[in-house]
Design an enzyme around this catalytic site. Structure first.
Site, short mmCIF file in Angstrom:
data_model
loop_
_atom_site.label_atom_id
_atom_site.label_comp_id
_atom_site.label_asym_id
_atom_site.label_seq_id
_atom_site.Cartn_x
_atom_site.Cartn_y
_atom_site.Cartn_z
N SER A 69 0.87 -1.18 0.00
CA SER A 69 0.00 0.00 0.00
C SER A 69 0.90 1.22 0.00
O SER A 69 2.08 1.13 0.39
CB SER A 69 -0.85 0.00 1.28
OG SER A 69 -1.48 1.25 1.48
N TYR A 84 -2.41 -1.27 10.38
CA TYR A 84 -2.31 -1.38 8.92
C TYR A 84 -0.98 -0.83 8.42
O TYR A 84 -0.29 -1.45 7.61
CB TYR A 84 -3.48 -0.60 8.29
CG TYR A 84 -3.67 -0.78 6.80
CD1 TYR A 84 -4.37 -1.87 6.30
CD2 TYR A 84 -3.15 0.15 5.90
CE1 TYR A 84 -4.56 -2.04 4.93
CE2 TYR A 84 -3.33 -0.01 4.53
CZ TYR A 84 -4.05 -1.10 4.06
OH TYR A 84 -4.23 -1.26 2.70
P1 NAD Z 1 -11.50 -6.18 -0.33
O1 NAD Z 1 -12.09 -6.12 1.04
O2 NAD Z 1 -12.31 -5.74 -1.48
O3 NAD Z 1 -10.99 -7.65 -0.63
C1 NAD Z 1 -10.24 -8.35 0.32
C2 NAD Z 1 -10.22 -9.80 -0.06
O4 NAD Z 1 -9.50 -10.49 0.96
C3 NAD Z 1 -11.60 -10.44 -0.14
O5 NAD Z 1 -11.62 -11.40 -1.18
C4 NAD Z 1 -11.73 -11.12 1.22
O6 NAD Z 1 -12.60 -12.24 1.17
C5 NAD Z 1 -10.29 -11.55 1.42
N1 NAD Z 1 -9.98 -11.83 2.81
C6 NAD Z 1 -10.20 -11.05 3.89
N2 NAD Z 1 -9.82 -11.70 5.01
C7 NAD Z 1 -9.33 -12.89 4.60
C8 NAD Z 1 -8.80 -14.01 5.27
N3 NAD Z 1 -8.71 -14.04 6.60
N4 NAD Z 1 -8.42 -15.08 4.54
C9 NAD Z 1 -8.53 -15.09 3.19
N5 NAD Z 1 -9.04 -14.06 2.50
C10 NAD Z 1 -9.44 -12.98 3.20
O7 NAD Z 1 -10.12 -5.36 -0.23
P2 NAD Z 1 -9.22 -4.63 -1.34
O8 NAD Z 1 -9.44 -3.18 -1.20
O9 NAD Z 1 -9.38 -5.27 -2.67
O10 NAD Z 1 -7.77 -4.91 -0.75
C11 NAD Z 1 -6.92 -5.93 -1.24
C12 NAD Z 1 -5.50 -5.65 -0.80
O11 NAD Z 1 -5.08 -4.41 -1.35
C13 NAD Z 1 -5.33 -5.55 0.72
O12 NAD Z 1 -4.11 -6.14 1.10
C14 NAD Z 1 -5.30 -4.05 0.95
O13 NAD Z 1 -4.60 -3.71 2.12
C15 NAD Z 1 -4.57 -3.60 -0.30
N6 NAD Z 1 -4.77 -2.19 -0.63
C16 NAD Z 1 -6.03 -1.71 -0.89
C17 NAD Z 1 -6.16 -0.36 -1.20
C18 NAD Z 1 -7.49 0.22 -1.52
O14 NAD Z 1 -7.58 1.45 -1.61
N7 NAD Z 1 -8.55 -0.57 -1.71
C19 NAD Z 1 -5.04 0.48 -1.24
C20 NAD Z 1 -3.80 -0.05 -0.97
C21 NAD Z 1 -3.67 -1.39 -0.66
#
Ligand code: NAD
Length: 265
Positions: free
Chosen positions: A147, A160
């Site tokens: 991130s 986080y």
């Molecule tokens: P999201 O909530 O849309 O998706 C998260 C996914 O992880 C889902 O499929 C969920 O089922 C799965 N998950 C959650 N807990 C779990 C567990 N215990 N075991 C297995 N699977 C699990 O989130 P997102 O926004 O797509 O984020 C995905 C990644 O990207 C994360 O690591 C997040 O920190 C990172 N990220 C997101 C953003 C953003 O702005 N959305 C920015 C930077 C980084």
């Protein structure tokens, strides 16, 4: 699909890929011709149906394997189950992640532990399990979804930010250990991507900052993203696919921002 074309395909695991960025990455890898393992902890009929639909649409083999990334044995089991089902683990994308927003002195201990387990320790376990398979194959690609918070901090996100800084350190260390093995390890550092994870943060941010939804999106979330636009899951997926090509063979140990200029400041 005949056996020859199936075995010629690389196999990619994307953790946390039934939603958001993970699903976008799985789509992009499937479109590039990889077999794909979708994962989450839910193991519902619709998760398996999602994999079937992805595979049929791209003419690849896609499978859903449920595994809770907060459980070390399940992380390692996901890798072994993939190797058993597909014969190789060529690409590992550590994407599963959760978020919680609270002042440090009120931060719930169970939330701290869950964020560290899912956003950081899970990657240690999947990498440790995948590396022997990649070494035997003489090649591999590891991509960790960190991130902008792996490079910069924000208030109220102690767990986080700690976990994401940790994954950047893990990425560098693994890259150095595997530098002569034709296995690369990189982190991608997205800015804000409008996914369910970000949607879920908006009410908490509204409460903490005492703002309405529109103001918190503009003034808090995209305030540090100079383009004032959310990053898209397709942009993250495209970078993962590139990092998995031969052109990216010398890119390793990096933390690549995809953040509309956030970390240029
Ligand atoms: P999201 O909530 O849309 O998706 C998260 C996914 O992880 C889902 O499929 C969920 O089922 C799965 N998950 C959650 N807990 C779990 C567990 N215990 N075991 C297995 N699977 C699990 O989130 P997102 O926004 O797509 O984020 C995905 C990644 O990207 C994360 O690591 C997040 O920190 C990172 N990220 C997101 C953003 C953003 O702005 N959305 C920015 C930077 C980084």
């Amino acid at each position: 699909m005949n056996a020859a074309s199936k075995s010629a395909r690389r196999t990619a695991i994307v953790t946390g890929s039934t939603s958001g960025i993970g699903l976008g990455i799985a789509e992009a890898l499937a479109a590039s011709g990889c077999n794909v393992v979708l994962n989450s902890f839910t193991d519902r009929d619709e998760d398996h149906a999602m994999a079937d639909e992805l595979g049929a649409r791209h003419g690849i083999e896609a499978r859903y394997l449920g595994a809770d990334m907060s459980d070390p044995a399940a992380c390692r089991g996901l890798v072994e189950a993939t190797a058993e089902a597909f014969g190789s683990v060529d690409i590992l994308v550590n994407n599963a992640g959760i978020q919680h927003v609270a002042p440090v002195e009120e931060f719930p201990v169970d939330k701290w532990n869950a964020i560290l387990a899912i956003n950081l320790s899970a990657s240690f376990h999947t990498i440790a399990a995948a590396v022997p398979h990649m070494k035997r194959a003489g090649k591999g690609r590891i991509v960790n979804i960190a991130s902008a918070h792996g490079l910069r901090a924000s208030p109220f996100k102690s767990a986080y930010v700690a976990a994401k800084h940790g994954i950047v350190g893990l990425t560098k260390t693994v890259a150095l250990e595997l530098a002569e093995e034709k296995i690369t390890c990189n982190a991608i550092c997205p800015g804000y991507v409008l996914t369910p994870l970000v949607e879920a943060q908006i009410p908490d941010q509204m409460k903490v900052h005492r703002m309405d939804r529109e103001t918190v999106v503009r003034e808090v979330m995209l305030e540090r993203q100079p383009t004032r636009e959310f990053v898209t899951v397709e942009e993250i997926g495209g970078l993962v696919v590139f990092l998995c090509t031969d052109h990216a063979a010398q890119i390793t140990g990096t933390a690549l921002p995809v953040d509309g200029g956030w970390t240029a400041q």
